[in-house]
Design a protein around this motif. Structure first.
Motif, short mmCIF file in Angstrom:
data_model
loop_
_atom_site.label_atom_id
_atom_site.label_comp_id
_atom_site.label_asym_id
_atom_site.label_seq_id
_atom_site.Cartn_x
_atom_site.Cartn_y
_atom_site.Cartn_z
N VAL A 54 0.86 -1.18 0.00
CA VAL A 54 0.00 0.00 0.00
C VAL A 54 0.90 1.23 0.00
O VAL A 54 1.93 1.24 0.69
N TYR A 55 0.52 2.23 -0.79
CA TYR A 55 1.25 3.50 -0.76
C TYR A 55 0.39 4.53 -0.04
O TYR A 55 -0.75 4.76 -0.41
N TYR A 56 0.96 5.14 1.01
CA TYR A 56 0.27 6.18 1.77
C TYR A 56 0.75 7.54 1.28
O TYR A 56 1.86 7.97 1.60
N GLU A 57 -0.12 8.21 0.52
CA GLU A 57 0.29 9.49 -0.07
C GLU A 57 0.54 10.54 0.99
O GLU A 57 1.47 11.35 0.87
N ASP A 58 -0.25 10.55 2.07
CA ASP A 58 -0.09 11.58 3.10
C ASP A 58 1.24 11.45 3.83
O ASP A 58 1.81 12.45 4.28
N ARG A 59 1.77 10.23 3.90
CA ARG A 59 3.06 10.02 4.57
C ARG A 59 4.19 9.78 3.58
O ARG A 59 5.35 9.62 3.97
N GLN A 60 3.82 9.73 2.29
CA GLN A 60 4.78 9.46 1.23
C GLN A 60 5.62 8.23 1.58
O GLN A 60 6.85 8.26 1.61
N ALA A 61 4.92 7.13 1.82
CA ALA A 61 5.60 5.92 2.27
C ALA A 61 4.93 4.68 1.71
O ALA A 61 3.70 4.61 1.61
N PHE A 62 5.76 3.70 1.35
CA PHE A 62 5.27 2.38 0.98
C PHE A 62 5.18 1.51 2.23
O PHE A 62 6.04 1.58 3.10
N LYS A 63 4.15 0.70 2.30
CA LYS A 63 4.04 -0.29 3.38
C LYS A 63 3.81 -1.66 2.76
O LYS A 63 2.90 -1.83 1.95
#
Length: 346
Positions: A102-111
């Motif tokens: 999942v890519y979290y746009e608000d945190r600019q991070a891949f999980k």
């Protein structure tokens, strides 16, 4: 002639089979990518990134990429947005890695939500989960301990050699995990770039239990004072400078601790990273640093004493026992006082 042609065909088939047998696959699903953005897979080559492929996502977010690493190789998954996040993937020959991300746009991070087929990627998933979960100061302090424990438990996994560098700015404080990971991997992966890096960084690190390197330098009057002359005492080796604000603010604590424990067998050996004698001597007087063991070669950051202990910042301390062995590094204030109370209570 036909016989030779037949042999050539067999050789080509064998070669093709051999090459394909080395191939690895990286597949799975990716959701949450911003509209108009692409997920790019790049190869880490030294300090450079070489683009390998762009993930082609179908309507369900599924993708599959074929790779051909000849050895464990670090890849980075990142977005086409230069400010977007990234995900590190170590891929070995013949691995079939499947991930759900999942890519979290608000945190600019891949999980990485789940992973199959790779110890290295699974370790990265667990490590990254700890980092992403540290959303406040209290949790960040706990995360540091959790990450260190995770690496110690997985020191034989090559990805640990990369992940441990998260502690790069405080290698002295995390020397034990650096050393454990390096020693567990160096025989199996002697030429890996990350394992080599750990070895280079550890050359300048002195661990608890090691003999404290001797220092012989001049005091303000020009007399040679040796650290080893204090053998038999518990010694605080204190690297400081007159121009160092944090050092000067810490000095009242150092004076108080000296007065409290000196009669019990405690000494301080202060090494200044100053370049001018007048500023050094004035700071000793102004701050009331009453112990006699003040030395400097007035060479600043190239001080021979500082180089012997890999000092790259001040204040910097080393607590040394009566036998001349390192007890612990970089204790100050209340933590130093507590440690000395433990030592002298024995």
């Amino acid at each position: 002639m036909r016989r030779y042609s037949f042999l050539i065909i067999l050789w080509l088939v064998a070669l093709t089979f051999s090459v394909s047998a080395q191939k690895s696959t990286f597949s799975g699903t990716l959701s949450g990518l911003p509209e108009g953005s692409r997920a790019i897979l790049s190869l880490v080559a030294g300090n450079q990134l070489q683009s390998v492929d762009t993930l082609q996502l179908d309507k369900t977010g599924a993708f599959k990429v074929s790779l051909n690493p000849t050895q464990p190789t670090m890849y980075i998954l990142h977005t086409s947005n230069p400010n977007g996040g990234m995900c590190h993937l170590m891929v070995c020959p013949k691995e079939k890695i499947t991930v759900d991300m999942v890519y979290y746009e608000d945190r600019q991070a891949f999980k990485i939500v789940s992973c199959k087929g790779s110890q290295n990627v699974e370790l990265y998933r667990k490590f990254n989960d700890i980092m992403l979960g540290a959303v406040n100061q209290t949790m960040q302090a706990m995360a540091s301990y959790q990450m260190e424990q995770l690496l110690m438990e997985n020191k034989n996994v090559l990805m640990s050699a990369f992940l441990v560098t998260v502690f790069e700015q405080d290698i002295e404080g995390h020397a034990a995990v650096y050393s454990a990971v390096h020693d567990a991997l160096v025989k199996t992966y002697p030429n890996d770039q990350f394992v080599k890096h750990l070895g280079e960084r550890l050359r300048g690190v002195l661990l608890p239990g090691m003999e404290a390197p001797d220092i012989a330098m001049k005091d303000p009057e020009g007399n040679i004072r040796k650290l080893s002359d204090l053998r038999g005492k518990v010694v605080l080796l204190d690297f400081w400078a007159s121009w160092c604000g944090p050092c000067r603010r810490e000095n009242p604590n150092v004076v108080r601790i000296y007065q409290k424990f000196h009669d019990k067998g405690f000494e301080i050996y202060s090494v200044s990273l100053d370049k001018t004698r007048d500023a050094w001597v004035k700071a000793i007087k102004d701050d009331g640093l009453v112990w006699p063991n003040h030395v400097s070669d007035l060479q600043g950051w190239t001080s021979t004493g500082g180089q012997a202990y890999g000092v790259m910042s001040v204040p910097n301390t080393v607590l040394i026992d009566a036998e001349g062995k390192i007890i612990v590094r970089n204790l100050r204030g209340a933590e130093l006082e507590k440690k000395l109370e433990e030592i002298f209570a024995k």
